[in-house]
Scaffold this motif. Structure first.
Motif, short mmCIF file in Angstrom:
data_model
loop_
_atom_site.label_atom_id
_atom_site.label_comp_id
_atom_site.label_asym_id
_atom_site.label_seq_id
_atom_site.Cartn_x
_atom_site.Cartn_y
_atom_site.Cartn_z
N THR A 28 0.84 -1.20 0.00
CA THR A 28 0.00 0.00 0.00
C THR A 28 0.88 1.25 0.00
OG1 THR A 28 -1.74 -1.14 1.24
CG2 THR A 28 -1.84 1.25 1.19
N LEU A 29 0.60 2.16 -0.93
CA LEU A 29 1.27 3.45 -1.00
C LEU A 29 0.27 4.54 -0.66
CD1 LEU A 29 2.37 1.54 -3.57
CD2 LEU A 29 3.84 3.52 -3.90
N ALA A 30 0.76 5.67 -0.16
CA ALA A 30 -0.11 6.79 0.18
C ALA A 30 0.61 8.10 -0.13
CB ALA A 30 -0.51 6.74 1.66
N TRP A 31 -0.19 9.16 -0.37
CA TRP A 31 0.36 10.49 -0.62
C TRP A 31 -0.71 11.54 -0.28
CZ3 TRP A 31 -0.31 6.87 -4.57
CH2 TRP A 31 -1.43 7.05 -5.37
N PRO A 32 -0.31 12.80 -0.02
CA PRO A 32 -1.29 13.84 0.27
C PRO A 32 -2.21 14.08 -0.93
CG PRO A 32 0.91 14.54 0.93
CD PRO A 32 1.08 13.28 0.13
N ALA A 33 -3.51 14.06 -0.70
CA ALA A 33 -4.47 14.19 -1.80
C ALA A 33 -4.34 15.53 -2.52
CB ALA A 33 -5.90 14.02 -1.27
N GLY A 34 -3.91 16.56 -1.80
CA GLY A 34 -3.79 17.88 -2.41
C GLY A 34 -2.71 17.96 -3.48
N LEU A 35 -1.79 17.00 -3.49
CA LEU A 35 -0.71 17.00 -4.49
C LEU A 35 -1.10 16.26 -5.76
CD1 LEU A 35 2.47 16.31 -2.31
CD2 LEU A 35 1.55 18.50 -3.09
N ARG A 36 -2.19 15.52 -5.71
CA ARG A 36 -2.57 14.69 -6.86
C ARG A 36 -3.01 15.55 -8.04
NH1 ARG A 36 -7.08 12.59 -4.92
NH2 ARG A 36 -8.51 13.79 -6.20
N GLY A 37 -2.61 15.14 -9.22
CA GLY A 37 -3.05 15.82 -10.43
C GLY A 37 -3.07 14.87 -11.61
N ALA A 38 -3.42 15.40 -12.77
CA ALA A 38 -3.46 14.60 -13.99
C ALA A 38 -2.04 14.42 -14.53
CB ALA A 38 -4.35 15.26 -15.04
N ALA A 39 -1.77 13.24 -15.07
CA ALA A 39 -0.45 12.98 -15.64
C ALA A 39 -0.38 13.55 -17.05
CB ALA A 39 -0.18 11.48 -15.67
N ALA A 40 0.79 14.06 -17.39
CA ALA A 40 1.01 14.57 -18.74
C ALA A 40 0.95 13.43 -19.75
CB ALA A 40 2.36 15.27 -18.81
N ASP A 41 0.66 13.77 -20.99
CA ASP A 41 0.64 12.76 -22.04
C ASP A 41 2.04 12.17 -22.22
OD1 ASP A 41 -2.03 13.24 -22.49
OD2 ASP A 41 -1.67 14.71 -24.08
N GLY A 42 2.06 10.93 -22.63
CA GLY A 42 3.34 10.26 -22.85
C GLY A 42 3.67 9.33 -21.71
N SER A 43 4.53 8.36 -21.99
CA SER A 43 4.84 7.34 -21.01
C SER A 43 5.63 7.89 -19.83
CB SER A 43 5.62 6.21 -21.67
OG SER A 43 6.83 6.70 -22.24
N ALA A 44 6.37 9.00 -20.01
CA ALA A 44 7.17 9.55 -18.91
C ALA A 44 6.30 10.21 -17.86
CB ALA A 44 8.18 10.55 -19.46
N GLY A 45 5.14 10.75 -18.27
CA GLY A 45 4.21 11.35 -17.32
C GLY A 45 4.73 12.64 -16.73
N GLY A 46 4.32 12.92 -15.49
CA GLY A 46 4.62 14.20 -14.84
C GLY A 46 3.34 14.97 -14.59
N VAL A 47 3.30 15.73 -13.50
CA VAL A 47 2.07 16.45 -13.14
C VAL A 47 1.83 17.63 -14.07
CG1 VAL A 47 0.92 17.75 -11.32
CG2 VAL A 47 2.32 15.79 -10.72
N VAL A 48 0.62 17.73 -14.58
CA VAL A 48 0.19 18.90 -15.35
C VAL A 48 -0.20 19.99 -14.36
CG1 VAL A 48 -1.52 19.79 -16.96
CG2 VAL A 48 -0.63 17.48 -17.27
N ARG A 49 0.38 21.18 -14.50
CA ARG A 49 0.05 22.27 -13.59
C ARG A 49 -0.70 23.37 -14.33
NH1 ARG A 49 4.53 24.78 -10.15
NH2 ARG A 49 5.45 25.21 -12.20
N HIS A 50 -1.70 23.92 -13.67
CA HIS A 50 -2.46 25.06 -14.19
C HIS A 50 -2.08 26.30 -13.39
CE1 HIS A 50 -5.88 22.23 -15.72
NE2 HIS A 50 -4.75 22.07 -16.38
#
Length: 481
Positions: free
Chosen positions: A382-404
């Motif tokens: 089981t993994l966990a993280w702060p919900a406020g940090l969650r975001g959509a992953a960028a397109d592509g296999s490398a991913g990364g958080v999309v920021r607005h």
């Protein structure tokens, strides 16, 4: 001079051509020679004489032993082997031959030699798991693995009368008293148990600790002929309303007849109803939940890919809360996950793909909070993280958080940046207002995260509010007709 044969069985036909018996069997099974024309398993002399002997000999490659074929099919199911999917055995290869999916080239009828090319074709089939379920019966240990429980819990399933054997096999356990008769169970019946018995706590059965009493131990067995269901129970099995089942019964003449009950509350045999639901595509043999694909990056910047079988992703609705992801892992992967997340920064999720959720990314603070090994085997992490940090992953296999970015002043009409429902933008470097040279002052948030969703909903609600009457008046001050 003796009288010449007028017809040949497979061994005599192979001898006449000077080809191995396995080569003739492969040619007959793969359509390289015409079907038997002189009776079951018999070919006329005239037909045999027209066969290209060199072509028959050249078509044979191998043959491959049943053990190697079983290993090849097991590998095709996935590496590591998916949870709730037992290894393919040499005996299973024999069942696939009996089902007509492979051609027996020789050897033991229970563990036959087969053609490697045909095994490769079967291994590439996307429906291989379903074919195995339909054609390969399971012993008790394999059935427990297919169900994802301990052997003790499966024994309780048998005691309750929820499944019955479809056959048996006699095995010589030399170290355990010699010959033993082992019951065999339909893999389809095993796979459908969680569907047909929705009241059982299957999650508890999958995760019960070793040595603990089975959750099924306190239930009473089903009396012979008394495993009956009401229409409401049929509806719960399928996940529809009772009215839908009443409608099926009215429209389909082959719907099972009731065996007990009244006209208002008829009762039906569960097995008969299950067979009807399966035949009419109202239920399906459950496939394993697709594994989660996880790309994790540690503090050193290196990205590593992981697979979690049977994933469960629980997303918090509160930015102050915590998201959790659990799934079955190998020991090596679990160790690597823990090492990546061990630093003060934790780890970041570059890309997480789970069935039913858009790809997710988390910029940091991801930690392993639990490693649990239930009695049924396997390791659940089981993994966990702060919900406020969650975001959509960028397109592509490398991913990364999309920021607005929420600009403190609204973007002008000339702004070339991509705009989003939350009111934020994703700057492009050539934009004079928000590009790299402009050094914009913005409030940043993860795109697709909790704050992004909240802002988009608030803007949508505001846009839906009715316009005040004064604003709706025409140029003359009068309201439009």
């Amino acid at each position: 001079m003796g009288k010449q044969r007028e017809f040949y069985d497979e061994q005599a036909a192979a001898g006449r051509l000077g080809a191995p018996l396995a080569a003739w069997r492969w040619a007959a099974g793969s359509g390289l020679i015409p079907p038997a024309d002189a009776g079951p398993g018999l070919w006329s002399r005239s037909l045999v004489d027209t066969v290209d002997a060199e072509g028959v000999r050249a078509a044979l490659r191998g043959p491959m032993g049943a053990g190697l074929a079983a290993d090849r099919l097991t590998e095709a199911l996935g590496v590591p082997l998916p949870r709730r999917r037992p290894r393919v055995t040499a005996t299973a290869v024999g069942h696939l031959v009996k089902a007509g999916l492979l051609v027996r080239l020789g050897g033991d009828t229970e563990r036959p030699d087969v053609h490697p090319d045909q095994v490769d074709v079967l291994a590439r089939r996307r429906d291989l798991p379903t074919l195995l379920d339909h054609h390969v019966p399971l012993g008790p240990d394999q059935a427990a693995a297919r169900l994802g429980t301990r052997r003790a819990d499966f024994d309780q399933v048998v005691r309750l009368g929820w499944v019955t054997p479809v056959g048996s096999v006699t095995i010589d356990y030399k170290s355990h008293g010699g010959w033993t008769t082992v019951p065999l169970y339909s893999a389809v019946d095993i796979a459908l148990l969680p569907v047909l018995r929705p009241d059982a706590d299957w999650e508890a059965l999958h995760t019960v600790a070793a040595g603990r009493r089975s959750p099924l131990a306190g239930l009473d067995p089903v009396a012979e002929g008394q495993d009956l269901v009401l229409l409401a129970e049929v509806a719960r099995i399928v996940g529809v309303g009772r009215a839908a089942v009443v409608n099926w019964r009215r429209r389909h003449s082959d719907f099972p007849d009731p065996v007990r009950g009244t006209d208002t509350h008829p009762r039906f045999e569960r097995t008969a109803v299950a067979a009807w639901l399966l035949a009419h595509d109202k239920i399906a043999i459950p496939w394993e939940v697709p594994p989660a694909a996880l790309v994790l990056r540690g503090a050193d910047g290196g990205a590593t890919r992981f697979r979690l079988d049977g994933p469960l992703l629980v997303l918090s609705d509160d930015a102050e809360g915590e998201d959790r992801l659990s799934g079955w892992s190998t020991d090596a992967d679990a160790d690597a996950l823990a090492e990546l997340a061990a630093g003060g920064f934790g780890a970041s999720v570059r890309r997480l793909t789970v069935l039913g959720t858009n790809p997710v990314a988390v910029p940091g603070e991801v930690r392993v909070i639990d490693r649990f090994r239930p009695g049924a085997g396997g390791l659940r992490v089981t993994l966990a993280w702060p919900a406020g940090l969650r975001g959509a992953a960028a397109d592509g296999s490398a991913g990364g958080v999309v920021r607005h970015g929420l600009a403190y002043a609204g973007p002008e009409e000339t702004c070339a940046c991509t705009r989003h429902a939350c009111g934020g933008v994703v700057p492009v470097y050539w934009c004079q207002e928000h590009g790299g040279s402009a050094e914009p002052v913005m409030e940043w948030h993860p795109g697709g995260g909790i704050r992004c969703t909240h802002l988009a909903g608030r803007r949508s609600s505001k846009a839906a509010e009715p316009t005040p009457a004064a604003h709706r008046a025409g140029p003359s001050g009068r309201k439009p007709e």
